[in-house]
Enzyme design. Sequence first.
Site, PDB file in Angstrom:
ATOM      1  N   HIS A   1     -29.398  49.648  25.197  1.00 52.06           N
ATOM      2  CA  HIS A   1     -30.384  50.203  24.256  1.00 52.06           C
ATOM      3  C   HIS A   1     -31.391  49.116  23.835  1.00 52.06           C
ATOM      4  O   HIS A   1     -32.603  49.292  23.960  1.00 52.06           O
ATOM      5  CB  HIS A   1     -29.644  50.754  23.028  1.00 52.06           C
ATOM      6  CG  HIS A   1     -30.535  51.310  21.965  1.00 52.06           C
ATOM      7  ND1 HIS A   1     -30.734  52.653  21.786  1.00 52.06           N
ATOM      8  CD2 HIS A   1     -31.298  50.702  21.013  1.00 52.06           C
ATOM      9  CE1 HIS A   1     -31.581  52.849  20.776  1.00 52.06           C
ATOM     10  NE2 HIS A   1     -31.934  51.668  20.290  1.00 52.06           N
ATOM     11  N   GLU A   2     -30.856  47.996  23.343  1.00 52.35           N
ATOM     12  CA  GLU A   2     -31.753  46.921  22.887  1.00 52.35           C
ATOM     13  C   GLU A   2     -32.548  46.340  24.059  1.00 52.35           C
ATOM     14  O   GLU A   2     -33.698  45.943  23.905  1.00 52.35           O
ATOM     15  CB  GLU A   2     -30.970  45.819  22.160  1.00 52.35           C
ATOM     16  CG  GLU A   2     -30.284  46.275  20.880  1.00 52.35           C
ATOM     17  CD  GLU A   2     -31.199  47.011  19.906  1.00 52.35           C
ATOM     18  OE1 GLU A   2     -32.425  46.762  19.904  1.00 52.35           O
ATOM     19  OE2 GLU A   2     -30.687  47.865  19.154  1.00 52.35           O
TER      20      GLU A   2
ATOM     21  N   HIS B   1     -39.736  47.310  26.939  1.00 54.10           N
ATOM     22  CA  HIS B   1     -40.971  47.843  26.358  1.00 54.10           C
ATOM     23  C   HIS B   1     -41.865  46.676  25.910  1.00 54.10           C
ATOM     24  O   HIS B   1     -43.090  46.710  26.068  1.00 54.10           O
ATOM     25  CB  HIS B   1     -40.605  48.732  25.160  1.00 54.10           C
ATOM     26  CG  HIS B   1     -41.670  49.701  24.749  1.00 54.10           C
ATOM     27  ND1 HIS B   1     -41.560  50.500  23.634  1.00 54.10           N
ATOM     28  CD2 HIS B   1     -42.864  50.015  25.293  1.00 54.10           C
ATOM     29  CE1 HIS B   1     -42.635  51.263  23.523  1.00 54.10           C
ATOM     30  NE2 HIS B   1     -43.453  50.983  24.512  1.00 54.10           N
TER      31      HIS B   1
ATOM     32  N   HIS C   1     -35.598  48.418  24.558  1.00 56.07           N
ATOM     33  CA  HIS C   1     -36.674  47.964  23.671  1.00 56.07           C
ATOM     34  C   HIS C   1     -37.289  46.684  24.246  1.00 56.07           C
ATOM     35  O   HIS C   1     -38.500  46.495  24.224  1.00 56.07           O
ATOM     36  CB  HIS C   1     -36.122  47.625  22.278  1.00 56.07           C
ATOM     37  CG  HIS C   1     -35.862  48.806  21.395  1.00 56.07           C
ATOM     38  ND1 HIS C   1     -36.795  49.793  21.151  1.00 56.07           N
ATOM     39  CD2 HIS C   1     -34.772  49.147  20.651  1.00 56.07           C
ATOM     40  CE1 HIS C   1     -36.290  50.685  20.303  1.00 56.07           C
ATOM     41  NE2 HIS C   1     -35.061  50.321  19.995  1.00 56.07           N
TER      42      HIS C   1
END
Length: 675
Positions: A467-468, A474, A471
Amino acid sequence: MSVLTQYFNTKHNTAPFSQIKIEDYVPAFQEGIALAKAEIDAIVNNSEAPTFENTIVAMDYSGDILDRLSSVFFNLNSAETNDEMQKIAQEVSPWLSEFGNDIRLNANLFAKVKAVYDQKESLNLNPEQSTLLDKKYKSFSRNGANLPEEKKNQLREIDKELSKLSLQFGENVLAETNNFELHLTDEKDLSGLPEGTIEAARLLAKNQEKEGWIFTLDYPSYVPFLTYADNRELRKKMAIAFGAKGFQKNEFNNEENVLKIAKLRHERANLLGYKTHAHFVLEERMAESPEKVFSFLNDLLAKAKPAAQKEFAELTAFAKELDGIEKLEKWDGAYYSEKLKQQLFNLDDEKLKPYFQLEKVLDGAFTVAKKLYGLTFTEVFDIDKYHEEVTTYEVKDADGNLVSIFYADFFPRKGKRNGAWMTSFKSQYVKDGVNERPHISNVCNFTKPTETKPSLLTFNEVTTLFHEFGHGLHGMLANTVYPSLSGTSVYWDFVELPSQIMENWCYEPEALALFANHYETGEIIPIEYVQKIKESASFQEGLATLRQLSFGLLDMAWHGQDPTAITDLKTFETEQFASTQLYPDVKENAMSTAFSHIFQGGYSSGYYSYKWAEVLDADAFEYFHENGIFNEEIAKKFKDNVLSKGGTEHPMILYKRFRGQEPKPEALLKRAGLL
């Protein structure tokens, strides 16, 4: 000049952590603010007619020294803080909030911005330039530039007060977390706990020169304790301590802070002409209005609640049958869920953990990024770090060009806040023809290696890492011209799409085969485990959804209506939880007093966005799933239209360009087994 207020003369211009002294910060902030003010003054005093370049673009590139200094300081205040750092944060936060207001309430600067904005139609701007102009104009209009002088001053006072209150709120939560420990000396009390959790607790006691075992409210200690400890009374003690953070009659009580924050936010929104704080916030979100959010949450609630009630009844019956528990309490939930899950799927974290060695999982995330986006991650040892546990990487594309610097910081320690997050030490942007590449960091709190074992992750921690890292991608793949539109600078209810979509790869046999090897034997994770992971992914999804919705609805209750009549926090909360409550209430506990997401982080009126983004990610991943999870063409579309574009266009436009259609909630309901 301080080391913090000049161009860092280091490899890739990375932050020179080892050269920074704590006493450098305050003078550096004074100098950084002065430099940024001078840049703004130069724009205001420019005698030429205001243009897009000399006003809007100049503003976006101004203050870069202050931005970098702030990112270094506040990132370390989260990951490597101490009493001195916290004092400095209390001192400089009001300065920064004051400086922000000096800009937003500068009538002459606003006049120039407005002059450019008023001729927008004739300027022939591309979408990114057009978004930048909109954003700059709104940063004034939404922050009081059109207000008369005395109301501007009122706004400044509110903002100063709010920045102090949210810092105080966070410090209280951290203090409450650190002040509690469960010190056990009787081995019987460890019954049910995994070996790794016991070992970590023994290490903690040893570090404090105590006998026995110490458990804390930090997640790697607290979650396994609530999930596995057979001693119900001790689970109760831990759960009540966890839920009482900021809600005890001591100097760290947050009740007053919460009420003040909610009321000041409401007052601020009214001052700016908005009905509530949520109306103000949601104007700049995909969701657009509180009405839409309430309807989104309540729609999901209607679909999830019957499933949740059924699951709760099953869990209650199971606990009664197993241990004669007459009434299921909050400290029983995780414990009996885990037992039921093991009975149904014969799958527990302890069986899975040996296949998820931290280094291998991280390497797996890197491999997935290589297969999808052509990235390679190489650990480097000549970049400064702020703690010896941090690892640093150069990230390059398929042609060997530098894409990003990546910092990974994975273990809990004193001075590091709980949870997991992605942040950046330097944004990506293009200036004078140079594409400045970003410096991105992932910070987590995973179980440390012990004397006998490497760091082994629970499956939940595996998805957290992915998940991190989503990010992170991104941020790393950002490719925009202007710094304020780069990377994760997107609408808040869009920011979780890149992170949440990455979690999907953790459930796919093809992806797990890349990294899920037994740390001792090297054996790849058995296919029946993988099938069980997939099957169990929607286990108690109704309860999990209800829990998320309860947080989202509580957030909207604080911010989507007038809070001035609220006098008692606990009573208010109890009313808000009525539609989602299944467990008996615990009178010693409150949620809001430690709800850092909305009272300290940036999630006020935005907690719903986790669910909102799940709709996006389920829909987006379905596209991959139908065409192959490593389909390069779809990965390229995702990279070109979502990951690299930052906030340059409205997220729905970007999403539709990638997907060819608007997202449909069916994909989420199907994945969650709620259809």
